[in-house]
Design a protein around this motif. Sequence first.
Motif, PDB file in Angstrom:
ATOM      1  N   ASN A 113       0.297   2.248  -8.769  1.00 54.13           N
ATOM      2  CA  ASN A 113       1.180   2.032  -7.627  1.00 54.13           C
ATOM      3  C   ASN A 113       2.646   2.103  -8.052  1.00 54.13           C
ATOM      4  N   SER A 121      -2.895   6.615  -6.031  1.00 49.52           N
ATOM      5  CA  SER A 121      -3.208   5.219  -5.720  1.00 49.52           C
ATOM      6  C   SER A 121      -4.426   5.193  -4.806  1.00 49.52           C
ATOM      7  N   GLY A 143       0.813   2.777   2.605  1.00 48.29           N
ATOM      8  CA  GLY A 143      -0.229   2.053   1.889  1.00 48.29           C
ATOM      9  C   GLY A 143      -0.391   0.646   2.438  1.00 48.29           C
ATOM     10  N   ASN A 149      -1.371   0.091  -3.296  1.00 47.30           N
ATOM     11  CA  ASN A 149      -0.804   1.361  -2.819  1.00 47.30           C
ATOM     12  C   ASN A 149       0.387   1.162  -1.889  1.00 47.30           C
TER      13      ASN A 149
END
Length: 236
Positions: A113, A121, A143, A149
């Motif tokens: 990340n 991710s 994310g 993420n």
Amino acid sequence: MTVLADTSTKSPATTVATIDPKPESKIALYESLRLDTLSLSKEAFLYAMQGYKSLQEKGELGNDKILTIADFSLPSSKKRLFIIDMETGKLLYNTFVSHGRNSGTDMATNFSNRMESHQSSLGFYVTRTTYSGRNGYSLKLDGMEAGINDNALARAIVVHGSNYVNEKMINAKGYIGRSYGCPAVPSKLAKVIINTIRNGSCLFIYGNDTHYLGMSKMLSQPQPTLMDTMLADTMG
């Protein structure tokens, strides 16, 4: 089955995520689409359905008609992107999708990340708006999993088309080209795919990664294990 295009640092150990209960309708959809014959694992599909349902119930999805699964437990030489119409129960697209260059060569095995990691991710995303950038028509991804993420927007992790995502590259090298972490798709399909999944649909990037499965709060509720689910299914 109807497919419309292109079918040709670790944290302490935690309990691995388990699968959503009452899987009957999910299993039926998986089997009706014959996703096993396209190499999408039942595990990846059930996890995707669990997160999709969670986001839907929280009102996070502006476009809950579409569920997209990128199965990074498969090599990049496989068509590992699956776009499903949840209203009609049809598989709209099954095609190639890239992973980050520092995630691996043919197989994606490392995920991050972090900014500038050039790795993919894992986890659940909600699609946002489109724009035209250096990679042409592109789709922003948000994310939804903290620490997993949630830097996607800041990292400019987007869906875009690329000329290194094609079978010619596979025939030459055995794998498609890799991105800076974006799930890039074939150039010829980029516009139609982006227009299909934009504006609030669920995208799940799955990998055979116990670290992610242990960290994910979206998949951490105490529920029947995958083996129990599959056993129940085989017993009718």
